[in-house]
Design an enzyme around this catalytic site. Structure first.
Site, PDB file in Angstrom:
ATOM      1  N   GLU A  73       0.827  -1.205   0.000  1.00 55.19           N
ATOM      2  CA  GLU A  73       0.000   0.000   0.000  1.00 55.19           C
ATOM      3  C   GLU A  73       0.861   1.254   0.000  1.00 55.19           C
ATOM      4  O   GLU A  73       0.544   2.245  -0.661  1.00 55.19           O
ATOM      5  CB  GLU A  73      -0.927  -0.002   1.214  1.00 55.19           C
ATOM      6  CG  GLU A  73      -2.015  -1.057   1.174  1.00 55.19           C
ATOM      7  CD  GLU A  73      -1.497  -2.449   1.497  1.00 55.19           C
ATOM      8  OE1 GLU A  73      -0.447  -2.555   2.183  1.00 55.19           O
ATOM      9  OE2 GLU A  73      -2.117  -3.433   1.058  1.00 55.19           O
ATOM     10  N   PRO A 278      10.925 -14.746   0.257  1.00 54.16           N
ATOM     11  CA  PRO A 278       9.771 -14.905   1.154  1.00 54.16           C
ATOM     12  C   PRO A 278       9.110 -13.560   1.461  1.00 54.16           C
ATOM     13  O   PRO A 278       9.787 -12.524   1.534  1.00 54.16           O
ATOM     14  CB  PRO A 278      10.381 -15.511   2.427  1.00 54.16           C
ATOM     15  CG  PRO A 278      11.726 -16.021   2.029  1.00 54.16           C
ATOM     16  CD  PRO A 278      12.176 -15.166   0.900  1.00 54.16           C
ATOM     17  N   GLY A 320      13.565  -4.822   0.332  1.00 50.55           N
ATOM     18  CA  GLY A 320      13.845  -3.681  -0.535  1.00 50.55           C
ATOM     19  C   GLY A 320      14.620  -3.995  -1.793  1.00 50.55           C
ATOM     20  O   GLY A 320      15.121  -3.068  -2.441  1.00 50.55           O
ATOM     21  N   GLU A 321      14.715  -5.281  -2.172  1.00 48.20           N
ATOM     22  CA  GLU A 321      15.503  -5.618  -3.353  1.00 48.20           C
ATOM     23  C   GLU A 321      14.685  -6.278  -4.464  1.00 48.20           C
ATOM     24  O   GLU A 321      15.248  -6.812  -5.411  1.00 48.20           O
ATOM     25  CB  GLU A 321      16.676  -6.525  -2.965  1.00 48.20           C
ATOM     26  CG  GLU A 321      17.697  -5.831  -2.079  1.00 48.20           C
ATOM     27  CD  GLU A 321      19.001  -6.604  -1.985  1.00 48.20           C
ATOM     28  OE1 GLU A 321      20.054  -5.976  -2.168  1.00 48.20           O
ATOM     29  OE2 GLU A 321      18.960  -7.831  -1.739  1.00 48.20           O
ATOM     30  N   ASN A 345       0.474  -8.555  -4.777  1.00 41.21           N
ATOM     31  CA  ASN A 345       0.475  -7.590  -5.866  1.00 41.21           C
ATOM     32  C   ASN A 345       1.231  -8.102  -7.101  1.00 41.21           C
ATOM     33  O   ASN A 345       2.435  -8.337  -7.030  1.00 41.21           O
ATOM     34  CB  ASN A 345       1.123  -6.297  -5.353  1.00 41.21           C
ATOM     35  CG  ASN A 345       1.156  -5.191  -6.373  1.00 41.21           C
ATOM     36  OD1 ASN A 345       0.582  -5.294  -7.446  1.00 41.21           O
ATOM     37  ND2 ASN A 345       1.847  -4.122  -6.035  1.00 41.21           N
ATOM     38  N   PRO A 346       0.552  -8.229  -8.252  1.00 41.01           N
ATOM     39  CA  PRO A 346       1.248  -8.673  -9.465  1.00 41.01           C
ATOM     40  C   PRO A 346       1.899  -7.541 -10.243  1.00 41.01           C
ATOM     41  O   PRO A 346       2.722  -7.796 -11.126  1.00 41.01           O
ATOM     42  CB  PRO A 346       0.117  -9.288 -10.297  1.00 41.01           C
ATOM     43  CG  PRO A 346      -1.080  -8.454  -9.934  1.00 41.01           C
ATOM     44  CD  PRO A 346      -0.906  -8.112  -8.466  1.00 41.01           C
ATOM     45  N   GLU A 348       4.025  -5.084  -9.580  1.00 36.80           N
ATOM     46  CA  GLU A 348       5.448  -4.763  -9.456  1.00 36.80           C
ATOM     47  C   GLU A 348       6.270  -5.553 -10.462  1.00 36.80           C
ATOM     48  O   GLU A 348       7.235  -5.036 -11.032  1.00 36.80           O
ATOM     49  CB  GLU A 348       5.923  -5.043  -8.036  1.00 36.80           C
ATOM     50  CG  GLU A 348       5.312  -4.108  -6.998  1.00 36.80           C
ATOM     51  CD  GLU A 348       5.652  -4.504  -5.576  1.00 36.80           C
ATOM     52  OE1 GLU A 348       6.280  -5.570  -5.392  1.00 36.80           O
ATOM     53  OE2 GLU A 348       5.301  -3.759  -4.646  1.00 36.80           O
TER      54      GLU A 348
END
Length: 426
Positions: A73, A278, A320-321, A345-346, A348
Site C-alpha cells: 500500500e 519470502p 527492498g531488493e 500484488n502482481p 510490481e
C-alpha cells in the site's frame, strides 16, 4: 464529485469512548515500543517518531501527507504522488507508515520532494506533536486503516481528509460493522472517498460513507521499483548464463510448489536458478531448512553469498531488493495464491516484462488478476503445474502484455490527483 463535509460532524458514543481512552496509549506506549525494539520490530534510530518527534524538517510550501499501512500500500502511493506532482510541481509530500519493513523499502523508492516518517501511536499528545511539526495541507489515507485520534485531530485543525484506494472484503466489513457507529463518525470527516471496486464501495456506504467513487487500484499505476545500479550489475553478473525465475512474496504453500518445480527443472537442466523471496524475510531460517530438506543447494543473500554454478536457489532473504530480482527474472510466481492469504500484488513484476504466474487464491487482488487474465498477461496455476508453466513458450508474450497494461495505467491517475488537489487549502 467531491462531497463537502458539514462544519458540524457527528461524534457518537463509540468515538467519544475511544477519544476518552486514547490518552492511555501514551501511558502504555513507551513499554510497548521498548518490547518491540527488543524484538527488532522497531528502528532504534527512528523510534521517537512513534511518539510524534519528527526526524526531518518540514519543507517550505504546501505539504501533502499520505498514510498507508502495508508495504504494498505504501509503494502504491508513489504513482499518485507522481500524478499530483505533475499537476503542481511546487508540492512536497510526506508518507507515513507503521511497519519497519515498509520504511526500509520505501526509503529506496521515494519520489522526488518526498519524505517518510513513522505514524505516531494514536495518543493525543503524540498526534498533536506530529501535526504541530508537519502542518499538512491535505491528509490522504489509503486502503482501510483509519486511526481515529489522528483523523479527528487533523479534521479539528481544518486539514482536508481523503480516503483513497479503499478495499474492504466481506470479512473486513463484518468486523467493522460491529463498530458501525465509530466508522460512521470517522467517514463523515472525509471530503473524498474512493474505492478499488464496487463491493468495497458498498461496504463503505453501509458503514456510513456518503459518496464513494470507484477508481480501481492504485497499485497498477505505481512506478517501477528502484534498483541500485551497482547492485544490479553484480546480480546480473552472478546469474549470467542461468535461466532465472523468481518466487516472490511467498508463504509456505507457495514455497512447497516452487521447490518441487525447481527440483524438477534443475535436475533436468542445472542452468535453472530460482530466486526465492519470502514475504517475511524473518522466516528465512525456516525456508533455508526446507531447501536443505528438498536437497536444493542454495546461496543466502543476507549473508552476502552469490549462487555458484552448482546452486539451484538464491534465497533472497532481504527487504527492498525486489527491483533487482524482477529485472533479472524471466518469470515470476507471485506468492499468496497457494496459502489462502488472498494473493499478492502482481503489478510490481509487470513493469519488467516479467511473465506472471499465480496460485488459485487471489481474493485480495481479484480485479487485478482478472484484468491481467483478460489480456492474456497472467496465468493461474493448478497445484503441481508450475514446472510445466515455466517452460511454456507463451511466457515472453505474457510479460510484454503485462508491461503495456501498467504503462497505460499511470495515465489514469490524473483525474484523482486533480480531485485531491482541489481539496488543498489555498
Amino acid at each position: 464529485m467531491i462531497s463537502r463535509v458539514a462544519d458540524r460532524v457527528p461524534t457518537g458514543p463509540a468515538l467519544l469512548a475511544y477519544l476518552a481512552a486514547s490518552p492511555l496509549i501514551a501511558v502504555a506506549g513507551p513499554l510497548v515500543l521498548r518490547r518491540r525494539l527488543a524484538r527488532g520490530k522497531e528502528d532504534p534510530d527512528r523510534v521517537a517518531e512513534k511518539r510524534g518527534y519528527a526526524s526531518a524538517p518540514r519543507p517550505d510550501g504546501r505539504l501533502i501527507w499520505l498514510h498507508a499501512v502495508g508495504l504494498g500500500e505504501v509503494l502504491a502511493l508513489r504513482g499518485l504522488i507522481g500524478a499530483m506532482a505533475r499537476l503542481d510541481p511546487s508540492l512536497h509530500f510526506l508518507i507515513t507508515s507503521s511497519a519497519r519493513s515498509s520504511a526500509q523499502v520505501i526509503g529506496a523508492n521515494l519520489p522526488p520532494h518526498t519524505r517518510h516518517q513513522y505514524l505516531p501511536l494514536d495518543a493525543p499528545r503524540y498526534v498533536a506533536r506530529f501535526l504541530d511539526h508537519w502542518h499538512p495541507d491535505l491528509s490522504v489515507w489509503a486502503e482501510q486503516e483509519l486511526w481515529p485520534g489522528a483523523v479527528v485531530a487533523a479534521h479539528a485543525r481544518g486539514v482536508p481528509l481523503a480516503l483513497v484506494n479503499a478495499r474492504m472484503t466481506d470479512a473486513g466489513f463484518a468486523r467493522r460493522a460491529k463498530a458501525r457507529g465509530l466508522y460512521h463518525d470517522l467517514l463523515a470527516r472525509f471530503r473524498l472517498i474512493t474505492a478499488q471496486d464496487s463491493r468495497s464501495a458498498g461496504h463503505l456506504r453501509a458503514l456510513g460513507a456518503g459518496q464513494v467513487q470507484v477508481t480501481g487500484s492504485l497499485k497498477s499505476a505505481a512506478p517501477p521499483l528502484a534498483a541500485d545500479p551497482a547492485a544490479l550489475a553484480q546480480v546480473q553478473a552472478a546469474v549470467q548464463g542461468r535461466r532465472v525465475w523468481v518466487a516472490a512474496s511467498t508463504h509456505p504453500g507457495d514455497e512447497a510448489q516452487a521447490m518441487a518445480a525447481q527440483a524438477a527443472l534443475w535436475r533436468a537442466d542445472p542452468r535453472w536458478l530460482m530466486v526465492l523471496a519470502p514475504r517475511d524475510a524473518g522466516r528465512a531460517g525456516a525456508v533455508a531448512s526446507a531447501l536443505t530438506e528438498a536437497r536444493l543447494p542454495f546461496a543466502r543473500r543476507s549473508l552476502g553469498r552469490e549462487p555458484s554454478a552448482s546452486d539451484a536457489v538464491w534465497l533472497a532473504d532481504t527487504y527492498g531488493e525486489m527491483g533487482l530480482w524482477y529485472r533479472v527474472a524471466e518469470t515470476a510466481l507471485i506468492g499468496g495464491g497457494f496459502d489462502k492469504v488472498g494473493g499478492h500484488n502482481p503489478w510490481e513484476a509487470a513493469h519488467f516484462n516479467t511473465a506472471i504466474l499465480h496460485g488459485p487464491d487471489t481474493t485480495n487482488f481479484a480485479r487485478d488478476y482478472s484484468q491481467l487474465q483478460a489480456e492474456a498477461a497472467a496465468l493461474q496455476l493448478a497445484p503441481a503445474g508450475l514446472a510445466a508453466a515455466l517452460q511454456d513458450p507463451v511466457l515472453p508474450g505474457m510479460g510484454e502484455r503485462a508491461a503495456r497494461i501498467v504503462h497505460n495505467a499511470a495515465k489514469g491517475l490524473d483525474p484523482l490527483a486533480a480531485d485531491l488537489l482541489s481539496l488543498v487549502r489555498p
